[in-house]
Design an enzyme around this catalytic site. Structure first.
Site, mmCIF file in Angstrom:
data_model
loop_
_atom_site.group_PDB
_atom_site.id
_atom_site.type_symbol
_atom_site.label_atom_id
_atom_site.label_comp_id
_atom_site.label_asym_id
_atom_site.label_seq_id
_atom_site.Cartn_x
_atom_site.Cartn_y
_atom_site.Cartn_z
ATOM 1 N N HIS A 81 -4.519 -1.864 -5.901
ATOM 2 C CA HIS A 81 -3.984 -0.385 -6.320
ATOM 3 C C HIS A 81 -4.946 0.475 -6.516
ATOM 4 O O HIS A 81 -5.652 0.223 -7.216
ATOM 5 C CB HIS A 81 -2.942 -0.808 -7.584
ATOM 6 C CG HIS A 81 -1.894 -1.819 -7.280
ATOM 7 N ND1 HIS A 81 -1.407 -2.611 -8.346
ATOM 8 C CD2 HIS A 81 -1.203 -2.112 -6.117
ATOM 9 C CE1 HIS A 81 -0.282 -3.465 -7.745
ATOM 10 N NE2 HIS A 81 -0.113 -3.008 -6.512
ATOM 11 N N ASP A 111 0.694 -1.087 0.073
ATOM 12 C CA ASP A 111 -0.167 -0.003 -0.033
ATOM 13 C C ASP A 111 0.666 1.270 -0.088
ATOM 14 O O ASP A 111 0.588 2.210 0.557
ATOM 15 C CB ASP A 111 -1.098 -0.219 1.165
ATOM 16 C CG ASP A 111 -1.626 -1.398 1.178
ATOM 17 O OD1 ASP A 111 -2.223 -1.885 0.455
ATOM 18 O OD2 ASP A 111 -1.645 -1.775 2.517
HETATM 19 P P1 IMP Z 1 -2.300 -13.265 1.641
HETATM 20 O O1 IMP Z 1 -1.517 -12.719 0.642
HETATM 21 O O2 IMP Z 1 -3.931 -12.964 1.343
HETATM 22 O O3 IMP Z 1 -2.096 -14.559 1.704
HETATM 23 O O4 IMP Z 1 -1.991 -12.401 2.767
HETATM 24 C C1 IMP Z 1 -0.766 -12.672 3.526
HETATM 25 C C2 IMP Z 1 -0.431 -11.266 4.513
HETATM 26 O O5 IMP Z 1 0.117 -10.303 3.075
HETATM 27 C C3 IMP Z 1 -1.485 -10.449 5.015
HETATM 28 O O6 IMP Z 1 -1.084 -9.916 6.352
HETATM 29 C C4 IMP Z 1 -2.233 -9.436 4.122
HETATM 30 O O7 IMP Z 1 -2.644 -8.421 4.862
HETATM 31 C C5 IMP Z 1 -0.926 -9.110 3.224
HETATM 32 N N1 IMP Z 1 -0.964 -8.555 2.259
HETATM 33 C C6 IMP Z 1 -1.262 -9.272 0.888
HETATM 34 N N2 IMP Z 1 -1.303 -8.415 -0.053
HETATM 35 C C7 IMP Z 1 -1.122 -7.263 0.332
HETATM 36 C C8 IMP Z 1 -1.089 -5.943 -0.110
HETATM 37 O O8 IMP Z 1 -1.123 -5.685 -1.602
HETATM 38 N N3 IMP Z 1 -1.190 -4.784 0.585
HETATM 39 C C9 IMP Z 1 -0.925 -4.923 1.954
HETATM 40 N N4 IMP Z 1 -0.931 -6.248 2.471
HETATM 41 C C10 IMP Z 1 -0.962 -7.003 1.820
#
Ligand code: IMP
Length: 453
Positions: A45, A17
């Protein structure tokens, strides 16, 4: 911009982010193709064009630049229903997508059972580890987006049950894989659900197959061998922009493991996730916020649990684009950022959201950690080690004035300019962009960056 640069990457340096969408949007017009190489609908995004906000999850941000084509590379995990929905919404708002989105036939498909598995695993971690404090939570729950990302990547590596976009056009292969997956998942889900004390619904393979074939039909004209496509474009002299999703500290190998996502979300994933070797990259732009945020579990040494944290959260609208969750907020962590610059081989930095820090008397930056009683400037990426790190802060003067209308470095208040300078000195990498608001126009260029502000 150096016009000989053919391949550039834009990478988030923190926990996501950072504002990569805005930067990719600024740079897209100068590139022929924007390429996503990792992650899936977990990414969010957010791009503001002419006052209109677009939230993109799977379609590369370059789609908002009319002459640029986009590629969803083999390293992405695609949820076809969400992708179709996103395309439909873009079209409804006047963004032409025909001939502008190519999807790798090797990209893996997120199916409904992946999302269920993601949820069940999280429930089990929550139930099984209650009482154990890690990061923001009271459990070892990773805090995933529950978009099925981890289980889909796990099936990719397990192989026999991995469904690729090309399989959506091959009914026999699709049936074989989905039937096998359902048999395996049913046994697994029964165990997960009973341990977590939650309900679950068995899957009907026929329904999954029928839906997936329907999605394949709608996406057929966009599914292709993007590896050859990208190399053909390179050979024709075209310019490529690689858009990293998620961010460096969430990289499965180099991030705060196990509180990470399931792909190589640093620049290191660009090669395997696109089929273009990493050494073709000429330029790596690291994107950072002027402070820290994190969503989900895991250690965050500079996290603020006080009113300052709340103020930054509200001023920065720090709520997830994908899940709407409030983001954890903290002071800038220069130890983590220097590590991220090293891992990515960052050639220049873009500082986003500097305007959010207006109005604070003091600004703190973390320049070292105390770990086991010793001061260190090294980032220990393993969560268990980082959990013990205590920040060593340097305090800088803040700036009272709003800066959202500032268009050059000379107009920045002294406190803001000194803050940028401190970051640059610590990272040892030139700062080329400072963003002071969400719109394309709210961008300060420090020298030639190629960004059309
Ligand atoms: P997952 O990618 O859904 O398995 O999530 C794994 C970790 O990555 C979690 O803590 C999510 O909140 C974080 N996460 C995944 N994608 C993003 C992103 O695009 N921005 C911020 N956090 C992310």
């Amino acid at each position: 911009m150096n016009r000989t640069d053919q391949c550039t990457a834009v990478i988030g340096l923190q926990w996501g982010d950072e504002g990569k969408g805005k930067l990719v949007d600024l740079l897209a017009a100068e590139h022929d193709l924007v390429v996503r190489y990792n992650g899936g609908a977990n990414a969010g995004h957010s791009v503001v064009v002419g006052g209109e906000r677009f939230a993109l999850h799977l379609v590369p941000s370059g789609i908002l630049s009319p002459a640029t084509r986009t590629v969803i590379g083999n390293g992405v995990v695609v949820d076809p229903a969400r992708l179709l929905d996103e395309i439909e919404k873009l079209e409804a708002r006047g963004v032409k997508t025909e001939g502008r989105i190519a999807i790798s036939d090797r990209a893996h498909v997120v199916l409904d059972y992946h999302k269920s598995e993601d949820g069940l695993r999280e429930e089990l971690l929550k139930a099984g580890q209650a009482g154990k404090r890690v990061g923001a939570g009271t459990s070892q729950e990773i805090g995933t987006t529950r978009r099925g990302i981890g289980p889909c990547y796990a099936d990719k590596v397990t192989r026999a049950t991995g469904v690729r976009m090309g399989d959506l056009l091959r009914p026999d292969a699709l049936r074989r894989k989905v039937e096998l997956a359902c048999r395996m998942k049913h046994a697994l889900f029964e165990g997960l659900a009973s341990s977590a004390h939650v309900e679950w619904e068995p899957f009907e393979p026929d329904a999954i197959i029928e839906t997936a074939l329907g999605h394949g039909d709608k996406l057929r004209h966009r599914i292709t061998d993007t590896t050859y496509l990208l190399h053909d474009e390179l050979n024709a002299g075209r310019r490529l922009l690689f858009e990293g999703a998620n961010a460096t500290l969430l990289d499965v190998d180099h991030g705060t493991y196990p509180y990470v996502t399931s792909s190589n979300s640093s620049v290191l994933g660009a090669g395997p996730g696109s089929g273009v070797p990493g050494h073709r990259l000429d330029r790596v732009i690291g994107v950072m916020k002027a402070y820290s945020t994190r969503v989900g579990g895991g250690p965050m040494p500079t996290e603020l649990h006080d009113e300052t944290g709340n103020q930054i959260r509200e001023r920065g609208h720090e709520y997830g684009t994908t899940t709407g969750r409030p983001r954890r907020v903290g002071w800038l962590d220069l130890v983590a950022l220097r590590y991220a610059c090293m891992v990515n081989g960052v050639s220049e930095v873009a500082i986003m959201l500097l305007d959010v820090l207006a109005g604070f008397d003091d600004l703190k930056v973390c320049t070292a950690y105390i770990v086991d009683g010793r001061e260190t400037d090294r980032f220990p990426p393993d969560a268990a080690d980082l959990e013990h790190a205590r920040p060593v802060y340097e305090t800088l003067s803040g700036f009272g004035e709003e800066i959202t209308g500032v268009t050059s470095m000379g107009e920045l208040p002294a406190g803001a300019a000194a803050y940028v300078d401190r970051i640059e000195r610590h990272l040892g990498v030139p700062v080329r962009v400072v963003s002071v608001g969400p719109d394309r126009a709210q961008t300060i260029r420090l020298s030639e960056t190629g960004c059309a502000s």
